[in-house]
Design an enzyme around this catalytic site. Structure first.
Site, PDB file in Angstrom:
ATOM      1  N   ASP A  70      -6.950   3.409  37.023  1.00  0.00           N
ATOM      2  CA  ASP A  70      -7.716   4.030  35.935  1.00  0.00           C
ATOM      3  C   ASP A  70      -6.985   5.302  35.501  1.00  0.00           C
ATOM      4  O   ASP A  70      -6.931   6.275  36.258  1.00  0.00           O
ATOM      5  CB  ASP A  70      -9.129   4.351  36.434  1.00  0.00           C
ATOM      6  CG  ASP A  70      -9.988   4.982  35.344  1.00  0.00           C
ATOM      7  OD1 ASP A  70      -9.476   5.194  34.217  1.00  0.00           O
ATOM      8  OD2 ASP A  70     -11.164   5.250  35.626  1.00  0.00           O
ATOM      9  N   VAL A  71      -6.449   5.297  34.284  1.00  0.00           N
ATOM     10  CA  VAL A  71      -5.681   6.477  33.850  1.00  0.00           C
ATOM     11  C   VAL A  71      -6.544   7.732  33.747  1.00  0.00           C
ATOM     12  O   VAL A  71      -6.032   8.850  33.764  1.00  0.00           O
ATOM     13  CB  VAL A  71      -4.949   6.243  32.500  1.00  0.00           C
ATOM     14  CG1 VAL A  71      -3.869   5.181  32.641  1.00  0.00           C
ATOM     15  CG2 VAL A  71      -5.922   5.935  31.373  1.00  0.00           C
ATOM     16  N   ASN A  97      -0.144   4.129  26.713  1.00  0.00           N
ATOM     17  CA  ASN A  97      -0.703   3.183  25.745  1.00  0.00           C
ATOM     18  C   ASN A  97      -2.178   2.863  25.999  1.00  0.00           C
ATOM     19  O   ASN A  97      -2.890   2.480  25.066  1.00  0.00           O
ATOM     20  CB  ASN A  97       0.140   1.893  25.799  1.00  0.00           C
ATOM     21  CG  ASN A  97      -0.545   0.728  25.136  1.00  0.00           C
ATOM     22  OD1 ASN A  97      -0.557   0.605  23.919  1.00  0.00           O
ATOM     23  ND2 ASN A  97      -1.155  -0.149  25.938  1.00  0.00           N
ATOM     24  N   TYR A 162     -12.957   8.485  18.920  1.00  0.00           N
ATOM     25  CA  TYR A 162     -11.619   7.863  18.986  1.00  0.00           C
ATOM     26  C   TYR A 162     -10.604   8.682  18.174  1.00  0.00           C
ATOM     27  O   TYR A 162      -9.503   8.981  18.656  1.00  0.00           O
ATOM     28  CB  TYR A 162     -11.725   6.436  18.459  1.00  0.00           C
ATOM     29  CG  TYR A 162     -10.444   5.640  18.501  1.00  0.00           C
ATOM     30  CD1 TYR A 162      -9.973   5.108  19.709  1.00  0.00           C
ATOM     31  CD2 TYR A 162      -9.707   5.398  17.343  1.00  0.00           C
ATOM     32  CE1 TYR A 162      -8.801   4.365  19.743  1.00  0.00           C
ATOM     33  CE2 TYR A 162      -8.535   4.653  17.370  1.00  0.00           C
ATOM     34  CZ  TYR A 162      -8.089   4.138  18.573  1.00  0.00           C
ATOM     35  OH  TYR A 162      -6.923   3.391  18.607  1.00  0.00           O
TER      36      TYR A 162
HETATM   37  P1  NDP Z   1      -6.370  -3.686  23.997  1.00  0.00           P
HETATM   38  O1  NDP Z   1      -7.830  -3.484  24.092  1.00  0.00           O
HETATM   39  O2  NDP Z   1      -5.829  -5.015  23.586  1.00  0.00           O
HETATM   40  O3  NDP Z   1      -5.682  -3.274  25.397  1.00  0.00           O
HETATM   41  C1  NDP Z   1      -6.022  -2.064  26.018  1.00  0.00           C
HETATM   42  C2  NDP Z   1      -5.283  -1.936  27.331  1.00  0.00           C
HETATM   43  O4  NDP Z   1      -5.662  -0.690  27.933  1.00  0.00           O
HETATM   44  C3  NDP Z   1      -5.637  -3.018  28.343  1.00  0.00           C
HETATM   45  O5  NDP Z   1      -4.500  -3.289  29.114  1.00  0.00           O
HETATM   46  C4  NDP Z   1      -6.705  -2.343  29.200  1.00  0.00           C
HETATM   47  O6  NDP Z   1      -6.815  -2.885  30.529  1.00  0.00           O
HETATM   48  C5  NDP Z   1      -6.121  -0.944  29.271  1.00  0.00           C
HETATM   49  N1  NDP Z   1      -7.081   0.083  29.664  1.00  0.00           N
HETATM   50  C6  NDP Z   1      -8.274   0.388  29.092  1.00  0.00           C
HETATM   51  N2  NDP Z   1      -8.852   1.408  29.749  1.00  0.00           N
HETATM   52  C7  NDP Z   1      -7.998   1.764  30.762  1.00  0.00           C
HETATM   53  C8  NDP Z   1      -8.045   2.736  31.792  1.00  0.00           C
HETATM   54  N3  NDP Z   1      -9.071   3.590  31.929  1.00  0.00           N
HETATM   55  N4  NDP Z   1      -7.004   2.789  32.667  1.00  0.00           N
HETATM   56  C9  NDP Z   1      -5.957   1.938  32.554  1.00  0.00           C
HETATM   57  N5  NDP Z   1      -5.866   0.997  31.594  1.00  0.00           N
HETATM   58  C10 NDP Z   1      -6.883   0.914  30.711  1.00  0.00           C
HETATM   59  O7  NDP Z   1      -5.842  -2.535  22.993  1.00  0.00           O
HETATM   60  P2  NDP Z   1      -4.617  -2.489  21.985  1.00  0.00           P
HETATM   61  O8  NDP Z   1      -3.452  -3.187  22.541  1.00  0.00           O
HETATM   62  O9  NDP Z   1      -5.106  -2.828  20.645  1.00  0.00           O
HETATM   63  O10 NDP Z   1      -4.339  -0.908  21.958  1.00  0.00           O
HETATM   64  C11 NDP Z   1      -3.356  -0.286  22.766  1.00  0.00           C
HETATM   65  C12 NDP Z   1      -3.257   1.174  22.353  1.00  0.00           C
HETATM   66  O11 NDP Z   1      -2.917   1.254  20.962  1.00  0.00           O
HETATM   67  C13 NDP Z   1      -4.563   1.950  22.505  1.00  0.00           C
HETATM   68  O12 NDP Z   1      -4.289   3.263  22.913  1.00  0.00           O
HETATM   69  C14 NDP Z   1      -5.139   1.950  21.101  1.00  0.00           C
HETATM   70  O13 NDP Z   1      -5.997   3.019  20.897  1.00  0.00           O
HETATM   71  C15 NDP Z   1      -3.862   2.065  20.291  1.00  0.00           C
HETATM   72  N6  NDP Z   1      -3.995   1.634  18.913  1.00  0.00           N
HETATM   73  C16 NDP Z   1      -4.359   0.349  18.619  1.00  0.00           C
HETATM   74  C17 NDP Z   1      -4.468  -0.059  17.306  1.00  0.00           C
HETATM   75  C18 NDP Z   1      -4.854  -1.440  16.916  1.00  0.00           C
HETATM   76  O14 NDP Z   1      -5.036  -1.665  15.696  1.00  0.00           O
HETATM   77  N7  NDP Z   1      -4.976  -2.389  17.839  1.00  0.00           N
HETATM   78  C19 NDP Z   1      -4.225   0.884  16.195  1.00  0.00           C
HETATM   79  C20 NDP Z   1      -3.851   2.202  16.622  1.00  0.00           C
HETATM   80  C21 NDP Z   1      -3.734   2.549  17.935  1.00  0.00           C
HETATM   81  P3  NDP Z   1      -7.832  -4.127  30.891  1.00  0.00           P
HETATM   82  O15 NDP Z   1      -7.059  -5.392  30.615  1.00  0.00           O
HETATM   83  O16 NDP Z   1      -8.133  -3.978  32.321  1.00  0.00           O
HETATM   84  O17 NDP Z   1      -9.021  -3.953  30.003  1.00  0.00           O
END
Ligand code: NDP
Length: 254
Positions: A70-71, A97, A162
């Site tokens: 958990d980050v 990320n 957010y």
């Molecule tokens: P997803 O929901 O597809 O993936 C999120 C990832 O973050 C998963 O691997 C999840 O793990 C992990 N995660 C969530 N909470 C934690 C935590 N507390 N500790 C460790 N890992 C965690 O998101 P996206 O790929 O869409 O987004 C990735 C990044 O890009 C994010 O920061 C998002 O805000 C940013 N972003 C995304 C956009 C979009 O349009 N998709 C646009 C702009 C920014 P688990 O599999 O266990 O849930």
């Protein structure tokens, strides 16, 4: 000739990607994977295995190391980076990320929704940056890439928590860039626009034409669009770039 070439071959690289189990993080892990590279990646949910990402990394010749971390927890992050440091002795690239959304209009937003999003997105980025900084300063080399968002710059109705977390990441990026530059560590942010992943699947289904009408390039982004920029920022071609926010949004914000 051959031995000369070998002496110039780059050392094995250690890459750390938070939230690497799916979406943008998975694409970033895959993009960095190559022979001689170890890719540590984490995720949150205990049901997540990271198997798909691990397979992508192995297929490209890299070594995957998935972990549930958990980050938002300083203790878990400290343990994660201690393990990496003990195993590899270095971290070349950190991509912050991991991120979540808990959307609602300001007047309806619960305190817990505010706290959760700030804790994971902003404090999580701080925790990992702090943990890796000591190592990178000692190495006199490091590339830190933080995933912000277009809404961290423009704001977005229904996303006060957010957008604040992503704007905070930009401030953190610029401050860390100033603090770490003298020791060869660069810190940059990527601000993606609308990227098709699990995070955006539902809203895209409901509002596809509305979303597309806001994007001059007339398509949503792919995780690979973001991953390519992360690889560039970690490459020698970007050695003179620090403290910047690179927008990857198809022209959604110009
Ligand atoms: P997803 O929901 O597809 O993936 C999120 C990832 O973050 C998963 O691997 C999840 O793990 C992990 N995660 C969530 N909470 C934690 C935590 N507390 N500790 C460790 N890992 C965690 O998101 P996206 O790929 O869409 O987004 C990735 C990044 O890009 C994010 O920061 C998002 O805000 C940013 N972003 C995304 C956009 C979009 O349009 N998709 C646009 C702009 C920014 P688990 O599999 O266990 O849930």
């Amino acid at each position: 000739m051959n031995s000369n070439r070998n002496s110039h071959s780059p050392p094995p690289r250690t890459i750390v990607v938070t939230g690497g189990s799916k979406g943008i993080g998975r694409a970033i892990c895959k993009a960095f994977a190559r022979p001689g590279t170890t890719v540590y990646f984490n995720f949150l949910s205990p049901e997540t295995t990271g198997l798909e990402t691990a397979r992508d990394i192995s297929a490209a010749g890299g070594i995957p190391v998935p972990m549930c971390v958990d980050v938002a927890s300083e203790a878990e992050v400290t343990h994660f980076f201690k393990k990496i440091s003990d195993e590899t002795g270095r971290v070349d690239v950190l991509v912050n990320n991991a991120g979540i959304t808990k959307d609602s209009l300001l007047l309806r937003m619960k305190e817990s929704d505010w706290d959760d999003v700030i804790r994971v997105n902003l404090k999580g980025t701080f925790n990992c940056t702090k943990a890796v900084a000591r190592l990178m300063l000692k190495q006199r080399y490091g590339r830190i890439i933080n995933i912000s968002s277009v809404v961290g710059v423009t704001g977005n109705s229904g996303q006060a928590n957010y957008a604040a977390s992503k704007a905070g990441i930009i401030g953190l990026t610029k401050s860390a860039a100033r603090e770490l530059a003298s020791r060869g560590v660069t810190v940059n942010a990527i601000a993606p626009g609308f990227i098709k992943t699990d995070m955006t699947a539902e809203i895209f289904e409901k509002m596809e034409s509305d979303i597309l009408s806001q994007i001059p390039l007339a398509r949503v982004g792919t995780p690979e669009d973001v991953a390519g920029v992360a690889v560039f920022l970690a490459s020698e071609s970007a050695d003179y770039i620090t403290g910047q926010v690179i927008h990857v949004n198809g022209g959604m914000y110009i």
